[in-house]
Structure formats: structure tokens, C-alpha cells
Design a protein around this motif. Structure first.
Motif, PDB file in Angstrom:
ATOM      1  N   GLY A  58      82.986  62.682   3.468  1.00 17.39           N
ATOM      2  CA  GLY A  58      82.168  61.573   3.945  1.00 17.39           C
ATOM      3  C   GLY A  58      81.398  60.888   2.830  1.00 17.39           C
ATOM      4  O   GLY A  58      80.546  60.046   3.088  1.00 17.39           O
ATOM      5  N   ALA A  59      81.704  61.253   1.581  1.00 19.02           N
ATOM      6  CA  ALA A  59      81.060  60.620   0.423  1.00 19.02           C
ATOM      7  C   ALA A  59      82.056  60.654  -0.728  1.00 19.02           C
ATOM      8  O   ALA A  59      82.812  61.620  -0.856  1.00 19.02           O
ATOM      9  CB  ALA A  59      79.779  61.360   0.042  1.00 19.02           C
ATOM     10  N   LEU A  93      90.880  61.015   6.983  1.00 20.62           N
ATOM     11  CA  LEU A  93      90.848  61.173   5.525  1.00 20.62           C
ATOM     12  C   LEU A  93      91.291  62.582   5.114  1.00 20.62           C
ATOM     13  O   LEU A  93      91.993  62.750   4.104  1.00 20.62           O
ATOM     14  CB  LEU A  93      89.433  60.889   5.002  1.00 20.62           C
ATOM     15  N   ILE A  94      90.907  63.588   5.876  1.00 18.80           N
ATOM     16  CA  ILE A  94      91.335  64.955   5.567  1.00 18.80           C
ATOM     17  C   ILE A  94      92.863  65.024   5.526  1.00 18.80           C
ATOM     18  O   ILE A  94      93.464  65.598   4.609  1.00 18.80           O
ATOM     19  CB  ILE A  94      90.755  65.953   6.593  1.00 18.80           C
ATOM     20  N   ASP A  95      93.508  64.392   6.506  1.00 20.54           N
ATOM     21  CA  ASP A  95      94.976  64.402   6.532  1.00 20.54           C
ATOM     22  C   ASP A  95      95.570  63.600   5.380  1.00 20.54           C
ATOM     23  O   ASP A  95      96.590  63.985   4.802  1.00 20.54           O
ATOM     24  CB  ASP A  95      95.481  63.853   7.876  1.00 20.54           C
ATOM     25  N   VAL A 105      93.612  71.996   3.033  1.00 21.05           N
ATOM     26  CA  VAL A 105      92.158  71.841   3.134  1.00 21.05           C
ATOM     27  C   VAL A 105      91.673  72.926   4.093  1.00 21.05           C
ATOM     28  O   VAL A 105      92.143  73.011   5.230  1.00 21.05           O
ATOM     29  CB  VAL A 105      91.773  70.448   3.656  1.00 21.05           C
ATOM     30  N   GLU A 106      90.773  73.769   3.613  1.00 21.82           N
ATOM     31  CA  GLU A 106      90.281  74.865   4.454  1.00 21.82           C
ATOM     32  C   GLU A 106      89.210  74.320   5.397  1.00 21.82           C
ATOM     33  O   GLU A 106      88.197  73.779   4.955  1.00 21.82           O
ATOM     34  CB  GLU A 106      89.694  75.969   3.562  1.00 21.82           C
ATOM     35  N   THR A 208      89.143  57.554  -0.119  1.00 19.02           N
ATOM     36  CA  THR A 208      87.762  57.734   0.357  1.00 19.02           C
ATOM     37  C   THR A 208      87.674  57.371   1.840  1.00 19.02           C
ATOM     38  O   THR A 208      88.625  56.840   2.423  1.00 19.02           O
ATOM     39  CB  THR A 208      86.763  56.858  -0.432  1.00 19.02           C
ATOM     40  N   ASN A 209      86.517  57.625   2.415  1.00 22.59           N
ATOM     41  CA  ASN A 209      86.310  57.405   3.857  1.00 22.59           C
ATOM     42  C   ASN A 209      86.232  55.898   4.162  1.00 22.59           C
ATOM     43  O   ASN A 209      85.464  55.185   3.522  1.00 22.59           O
ATOM     44  CB  ASN A 209      85.013  58.104   4.282  1.00 22.59           C
ATOM     45  N   ARG A 210      87.008  55.436   5.118  1.00 25.70           N
ATOM     46  CA  ARG A 210      87.049  53.994   5.401  1.00 25.70           C
ATOM     47  C   ARG A 210      85.718  53.456   5.940  1.00 25.70           C
ATOM     48  O   ARG A 210      85.474  52.251   5.928  1.00 25.70           O
ATOM     49  CB  ARG A 210      88.189  53.651   6.361  1.00 25.70           C
TER      50      ARG A 210
END
Ligand code: SF4
Length: 262
Positions: A58-59, A93-95, A105-106, A208-210
Motif C-alpha cells: 500500500g506504499a 497488486l499482490i497478484d 508472497v507470504e 505500485t498500488n493504483r
């Protein structure tokens, strides 16, 4: 009783023991003159595979560190605290990161029984009602899962920067994390500016996060994050209904020093 659903006090945990040279280097303060890549290389050399990046997705800071660590060691580890209240943009974003870096990603989850007892006693949106409620929610959804995950590591990496606000302006680049069993904590970009982070993102095409493009410099849980106005503090959109001094989730502060139980 909601108040009893807390993690075991970290101070009761056995302290880690490290080689003398590792402890001496941390204590020396010499890391302050090293680059972020040099600090990460030192951390990976000394602790892999028991070192991992804590990334909120998220950053941009966490993604910059993920990119750097991956370039140093493609097997480097990253985890995210999945509170159950993250926005869809963060899950997307994780995906994207999993695909781009071909990296697992854990995902670290809160204890289901603690969440259930909390929301049944205080409501699903308890955090808006008091600082105490907000801190309880952060403790159950973030701090306890983090403590549990860190218990299996010797070192962790965080994307804190000193100019992110009053709660972060004394962050060292390297420290012993007394709150988490005495493991080593690396803050490799503590002295970076927002502009330097943005430059790295651009130059290396880091995902990065959209939501940043919609005015969110920092994206946390969906109900506790909002867009900020031009000129506002970067963290002004997190728990915006509270005073600046209380706007930490407890992950990066000593709960005893804070005197607030996080
Ligand atoms: Fe709960 Fe908000 Fe903290 Fe997320 S940020 S854990 S929803 S209080």
C-alpha cells in the motif's frame, strides 16, 4: 472478554543470540553511511533465509525494497499482513507482484477466533468509535500476526522513512528490535525522500498500488485510509480522525514506550 485476546507479551520471548560481529555492526551506527542496497546485501548475507521484507503493498517504499532485494537474491522473502479489510487494489497488486517477479508472497492472517470475538463484542466498524477500539483492531489484525510471523525470523526489513511524520523521524537504518525478541530490523531507506522513492519506481518500473493515482499516498485497510489534499502530510490519510501522535498501528512502535498497549 475482548481485552484478554491479546498476543503474548513479546518481552517474555527468548532473546535471539547473534555473532558478535553482527551485534557490533548494528551497535556501531556504521550502517548510516551505507546505501540501501549495501544494507540489504549485508542482511541477506548474514540472515537468509531467516530474513524477510514486510510489505504492505500500500506504499511504494515496500515495493522498492522488494525490487532491490529480488535483484540481490531472487529467493528473498516477502510477507504481507492480510487483515481481511484490505482494498481490492491491494489484493490485485499482490497478484501482479507474484507474476512479475515469479515470487511467492507470504500471506499472514489474524487469528479467526480473535477477530470473531472482537467484532461480536464491539461491532465490525469499531475503529471509528475510539482510539482504544482502533488500537485493539490493529493489535488483533496486524500486531499479533506480525509478532507471530517474526518469531520464525532472525531479521526483518521495513520501508520506514524519517520524513513520513512525527512518529518516524528518529528511525535508524539498523536496529535490534527489542519488542520482537531481539531480532534485527533493517530500515534501509530511512533517509530517503518521497521524491527519491518515486524516482526509483519510475526508473525500475516497479509495480505500485493504483490507489496512489487517486490521491492515496499510503494505502492501509480500506475503512481506515482516505485520499489526502495537496500539501497534507503523507500519512494524513491514515486514521485521519485521530491526532497525529496516535497514528501508528503498533507494528513499528514499542508498545511499552507508547504506554498505550499499542
Ligand atoms: Fe482495523 Fe483499521 Fe487497524 Fe485495519 S487499519 S487493523 S481495519 S483499525
Amino acid at each position: 472478554m475482548v481485552g484478554t485476546m491479546t498476543a503474548e507479551r513479546s518481552s517474555s520471548r527468548p532473546k535471539k543470540t547473534f555473532k558478535d560481529e553482527v551485534l557490533a555492526f548494528v551497535a556501531s551506527g556504521d550502517a548510516e553511511s551505507l546505501s540501501a542496497q549495501e544494507i540489504l546485501t549485508w542482511g541477506i548475507k548474514n540472515f537468509a533465509p531467516r530474513i524477510a521484507l514486510s510489505c504492505s503493498f500500500g506504499a511504494p517504499e515496500g515495493l522498492v525494497l522488494l525490487d532491490m532485494m529480488h535483484r540481490i537474491d531472487p529467493a528473498s522473502r516477502v510477507f504481507v499482513l492480510d487483515t481481511g479489510r484490505l482494498p481490492q487494489a491491494t489484493y490485485d497488486l499482490i497478484d501482479r507482484v507474484r507474476e512479475r517477479y515469479d515470487k511467492p508472497v507470504e500471506l499472514v492472517f489474524p487469528r479467526a477466533e480473535d477477530v470473531a470475538a472482537m467484532v461480536q463484542a464491539r461491532g465490525v466498524n469499531l475503529f471509528y468509535e475510539s482510539v482504544e477500539n482502533r488500537q485493539l483492531c490493529c493489535r488483533i489484525r496486524k500486531v499479533e500476526p506480525l509478532r507471530r510471523h517474526l518469531a520464525g525470523l532472525d531479521a526483518w526489513v521495513a520501508g520506514l522513512r524519517r520524513d513520513q511524520g512525527v512518529t518516524r523521524n528518529a528511525t535508524p537504518k539498523l536496529e535490534i528490535d527489542a519488542v520482537n525478541g531481539g531480532i534485527v530490523k533493517l530500515n534501509p531507506i530511512a533517509d530517503w525522500t518521497h521524491e527519491r522513492v518515486a524516482d526509483y519506481v519510475r526508473e525500475h518500473e516497479v509495480p505500485t498500488n493504483r490507489l496512489h493515482a487517486q490521491g492515496y499516498p499510503s494505502v492501509g485497510c480500506d475503512p481506515c485510509s482516505r485520499a489526502v489534499a495537496a500539501g497534507e502530510d503523507e500519512r494524513a490519510g491514515r486514521w485521519w480522525w485521530e491526532q497525529p501522535e496516535t497514528r501508528e498501528c503498533g507494528i513499528h512502535v514499542d508498545e511499552e514506550d507508547q504506554g498505550s498497549g499499542i
